[in-house]
Scaffold this motif. Structure first.
Motif, mmCIF file in Angstrom:
data_model
loop_
_atom_site.group_PDB
_atom_site.id
_atom_site.type_symbol
_atom_site.label_atom_id
_atom_site.label_comp_id
_atom_site.label_asym_id
_atom_site.label_seq_id
_atom_site.Cartn_x
_atom_site.Cartn_y
_atom_site.Cartn_z
ATOM 1 N N TYR A 10 -17.934 -7.199 1.809
ATOM 2 C CA TYR A 10 -18.870 -7.554 2.887
ATOM 3 C C TYR A 10 -18.707 -9.021 3.288
ATOM 4 C CZ TYR A 10 -20.913 -3.045 1.825
ATOM 5 O OH TYR A 10 -21.093 -1.703 1.618
ATOM 6 N N GLN B 194 -6.913 -5.012 8.991
ATOM 7 C CA GLN B 194 -7.864 -4.874 7.891
ATOM 8 C C GLN B 194 -9.241 -4.599 8.466
ATOM 9 O OE1 GLN B 194 -7.657 -8.644 5.893
ATOM 10 N NE2 GLN B 194 -8.351 -9.776 7.676
ATOM 11 N N ARG C 18 -12.595 -8.521 -6.545
ATOM 12 C CA ARG C 18 -12.297 -8.902 -5.165
ATOM 13 C C ARG C 18 -13.610 -9.116 -4.426
ATOM 14 N NH1 ARG C 18 -11.994 -5.502 -1.256
ATOM 15 N NH2 ARG C 18 -9.894 -6.059 -0.594
ATOM 16 N N THR D 103 -6.269 -4.884 -3.625
ATOM 17 C CA THR D 103 -5.743 -6.024 -2.865
ATOM 18 C C THR D 103 -6.743 -7.168 -2.862
ATOM 19 O OG1 THR D 103 -6.720 -5.191 -0.820
ATOM 20 C CG2 THR D 103 -4.460 -4.513 -1.294
ATOM 21 N N ALA E 223 0.833 -1.210 0.000
ATOM 22 C CA ALA E 223 0.000 0.000 0.000
ATOM 23 C C ALA E 223 0.865 1.257 0.000
ATOM 24 C CB ALA E 223 -0.941 0.000 1.212
ATOM 25 N N ALA F 187 -13.350 -5.593 8.595
ATOM 26 C CA ALA F 187 -14.146 -6.810 8.447
ATOM 27 C C ALA F 187 -15.001 -6.770 7.187
ATOM 28 C CB ALA F 187 -15.032 -6.989 9.677
ATOM 29 N N ASP F 188 -15.321 -5.585 6.684
ATOM 30 C CA ASP F 188 -16.218 -5.534 5.521
ATOM 31 C C ASP F 188 -15.496 -5.677 4.180
ATOM 32 O OD1 ASP F 188 -15.138 -2.996 5.876
ATOM 33 O OD2 ASP F 188 -17.058 -1.942 5.932
ATOM 34 N N HIS F 189 -14.497 -4.842 3.927
ATOM 35 C CA HIS F 189 -13.855 -4.914 2.611
ATOM 36 C C HIS F 189 -12.419 -5.433 2.635
ATOM 37 C CE1 HIS F 189 -17.320 -3.518 0.523
ATOM 38 N NE2 HIS F 189 -17.433 -2.483 1.330
ATOM 39 N N ALA F 190 -11.844 -5.564 3.837
ATOM 40 C CA ALA F 190 -10.568 -6.272 4.004
ATOM 41 C C ALA F 190 -9.485 -5.850 3.010
ATOM 42 C CB ALA F 190 -10.803 -7.788 3.926
ATOM 43 N N PHE F 191 -9.305 -4.553 2.829
ATOM 44 C CA PHE F 191 -8.252 -4.092 1.919
ATOM 45 C C PHE F 191 -6.862 -4.366 2.513
ATOM 46 C CE2 PHE F 191 -11.758 -0.987 1.097
ATOM 47 C CZ PHE F 191 -12.054 -1.401 -0.185
ATOM 48 N N ALA F 192 -6.752 -4.288 3.843
ATOM 49 C CA ALA F 192 -5.462 -4.461 4.520
ATOM 50 C C ALA F 192 -4.435 -3.460 4.005
ATOM 51 C CB ALA F 192 -4.948 -5.902 4.366
ATOM 52 N N SER F 193 -4.870 -2.233 3.732
ATOM 53 C CA SER F 193 -3.940 -1.270 3.149
ATOM 54 C C SER F 193 -3.968 0.114 3.777
ATOM 55 C CB SER F 193 -4.200 -1.150 1.644
ATOM 56 O OG SER F 193 -5.553 -0.834 1.398
#
Lengths: 321, 266
Positions: free
Chosen positions: A136, B121, A133, A117, A105, B123-129
């Motif tokens: 929800y 991250q 991806r 990601t 990132a 819980a909803d979209h989990a981008f981890a960024s």
């Protein structure tokens, strides 16, 4: 600008399996048969990793020597950033892994590259690159695009692409990494403590419990059920974090992979993506959950929507010893 | 010394839900909101630092989101945050995790914390960024997926352990100020007492717009993002074959499956 650049992942001098999966992902993302796929090896001794990525689908290997052997987010960010600027590939693939969580990132934000990601599909609509991806808790799919971005960095979900089978002899080139600031220093790796003599990776039949068991006092019931069924008792993260079962019993990304498992019965596990990473490959998965909307039903072979305690009691009666 | 904790009001889906007419998100009526699970742990970690400190430590929670995100911040206040900041305005609609990170970084420039925490991250979209992108905008050292932290307020560096695949830990020393993304299990988050929930309800939440932080319009929303949602859709139904019937019938079928597939073991 064209070409696909794969950033190989290594840990302690060993290639991680995600690297070869990305080679197959790159094949799925090529716009023409002539589009070249390069794999960058960033390591203190990158030449040692060359044989591991000399596979069909790789046109070029770029070795980049880094000062430290172990993961250093600043060194990776600087080296990969410089490599991208030197080559300007249309697409850069990294694994969606713990290491990439630590730098990808930042790389994208600094370089102003398109970025997504946990991508499991790459496609095009006209000239627009589309990455798919989950959203929800994986209940929906989300397609994103990257308007105006000449370089797009995608972190690819693991276990979605089969590694290529054929060997090849790609051209090898070298790239000099720019110096990086030493702000983060690796000290040591610590193996998980063997708090239990069970090896979940060799278990063929696993009964796994999750948050649905409610409280610690209920663990014993499922321990007894597992014994009667001849199953090894495993769990999802919340159970191990709470200390109700040892960490060695945890199945998932940061726990164990159910490598030898043939039958996986998940009770009260909703199916976070990190848990699925450790078991979704199992050939027969039975999920028991009171919530019909639980994500685990989307990957299970069989599903039972019911109270797990009632099912556990009724199931126990079938195994009289 | 301050610890800035970036939190998110996440959304989960109601059992039945509908995709919005523009096809880019779920209709808001079908979203259930809550404080992101990971953020509960980072807030707790910050509060623990304050409790163990011999010098004053302030825990500041920041959330980027519309009015209803106040709920997440109230939860943080009830669990021990000293102060709460929320940043939002309509220009920020369509922001991806990177545009959100730019705003959090601007708040950090104003607050000057010694450490900044974000969840690994959402819980909803989990981008981890988001957290690591915040570090990029601040040009701070960063480390992700932290399950152990040793830090004394004011120290020049912290020692952290990041949790790798398979449960191996990697211990690192990191210069401060730094951004850490916090993993589940690093601590045991406390429950808020009724009294603290009541007190939190009366505490002010500072509300800012992006312009208050010196951020240009072009740096938020879709224009300030590195990706854009084009379409959201419900994937084809999963392959689970549902076992119907009474509890006894369901259990009998499960017993049969176990006999067939693991008969040798049982």
């Amino acid at each position: 600008m064209s070409g696909i650049l794969i950033i190989a992942e290594q840990r302690r001098g060993e290639l991680r399996p995600a690297t070869l999966e990305m080679v197959s992902a790159a094949q799925s993302a090529r716009r023409s048969a002539g589009e070249r796929v390069a794999v960058a090896l960033l390591a203190d001794e990158p030449q040692r990793l060359i044989p591991g990525v000399s596979v069909a689908g790789v046109d070029e290997i770029v070795t980049v020597q880094t000062a430290a052997r172990d993961f250093d987010p600043d060194a990776l960010e600087a080296a990969v950033g410089a490599l991208i600027e030197a080559r300007r590939p249309a697409l850069v693939l990294v694994p969606h892994s713990i290491d990439s969580f630590g730098y990808a990132a930042a790389l994208a934000a600094k370089g102003n590259y398109g970025f997504a990601t946990d991508v499991f599909r790459i496609g095009y609509e006209g000239d627009a690159l589309l990455a798919t991806r989950g959203g929800y808790g994986q209940k929906v799919n989300v397609e994103v695009d990257f308007p105006g971005r000449a370089v797009v960095v995608l972190a690819m979900r693991g276990n979605m692409f089969k590694p290529p089978e054929g060997r090849a002899t790609p051209a090898v080139s070298h790239f000099a990494a720019p110096p990086a600031r030493a702000r983060v220093t690796g000290l040591e790796f610590i193996e998980p403590t063997a708090s239990d003599d069970i090896d979940m990776t060799s278990a063929e039949f696993i009964l796994a419990i999750g948050r649905g068991i409610g409280e610690q006092a209920n663990v014993a019931r499922f321990q007894e059920l597992a014994r009667a069924l001849g199953a090894v008792l495993g769990c999802s993260r919340p159970i191990a974090d709470a200390g109700w079962l040892p960490k060695s019993r945890q199945i998932g990304q940061s726990g164990k992979t159910a490598s030898a498992c043939k039958l996986y019965v998940a009770m009260g596990i909703s199916g976070a993506i990190q848990h699925l990473a450790g078991m979704k490959h199992v050939s027969t998965i039975v999920a028991v959950n009171a919530d019909a909307g639980a994500s685990i039903f989307s990957i299970a072979t069989y599903g039972i929507v019911a109270d797990i305690f009632e099912i556990a009691d009724a199931l126990r009666a079938h195994f009289p010893h | 010394m301050k610890v800035l904790v970036a939190v998110k009001q996440v959304a989960s889906l109601d059992e039945d839900f509908e995709i919005r007419a523009d096809g880019k998100d779920v209709e808001a009526d079908f979203l259930l909101r809550d404080l992101n699970e990971w953020d509960d742990y980072s807030l707790e970690e910050a509060v623990k630092i304050r409790e163990a400190a011999t010098t004053p430590v302030e825990v500041v929670a920041v959330c980027i989101g519309p009015d209803d995100a106040d709920e997440a911040l109230r939860k943080c206040l009830a669990k021990g945050a000293d102060r709460a900041i929320r940043v939002w305005d309509d220009a920020m609609l369509g922001s991806d995790s990177i545009a959100i990170a730019r705003v959090i970084a601007a708040v950090a420039r104003r607050e000057q914390p010694g450490l900044l925490f974000a969840g690994v991250q959402s819980a909803d979209h989990a981008f981890a960024s988001t957290g690591i992108a915040v570090a990029a905008f601040l040009d701070w050292p960063h480390a992700a997926v932290i399950t152990q932290l040793a830090y004394t307020p004011g120290a020049a560096h912290a020692v952290v352990r990041r949790e790798l695949e398979g449960g191996v830990l990697h211990e690192m020393r990191i210069d401060c100020p730094a951004v850490l993304t916090i993993q589940l299990g690093i601590n045991t988050p406390r429950y808020a007492s009724l009294r603290s929930i009541k007190q939190a309800a009366a505490k002010p939440i500072e509300v800012l717009a992006h312009a208050d932080l010196g951020i240009a319009d072009s740096e938020v929303g879709e224009g300030g993002s590195l990706s854009r949602v084009r379409r959201m859709y419900v994937p084809e139904k999963g392959r689970a074959q549902m076992i119907e019937g009474s509890i006894e019938e369901q259990a009998a079928r499960l017993a049969q499956l176990i006999e067939e597939r693991a008969g040798g073991a049982a």
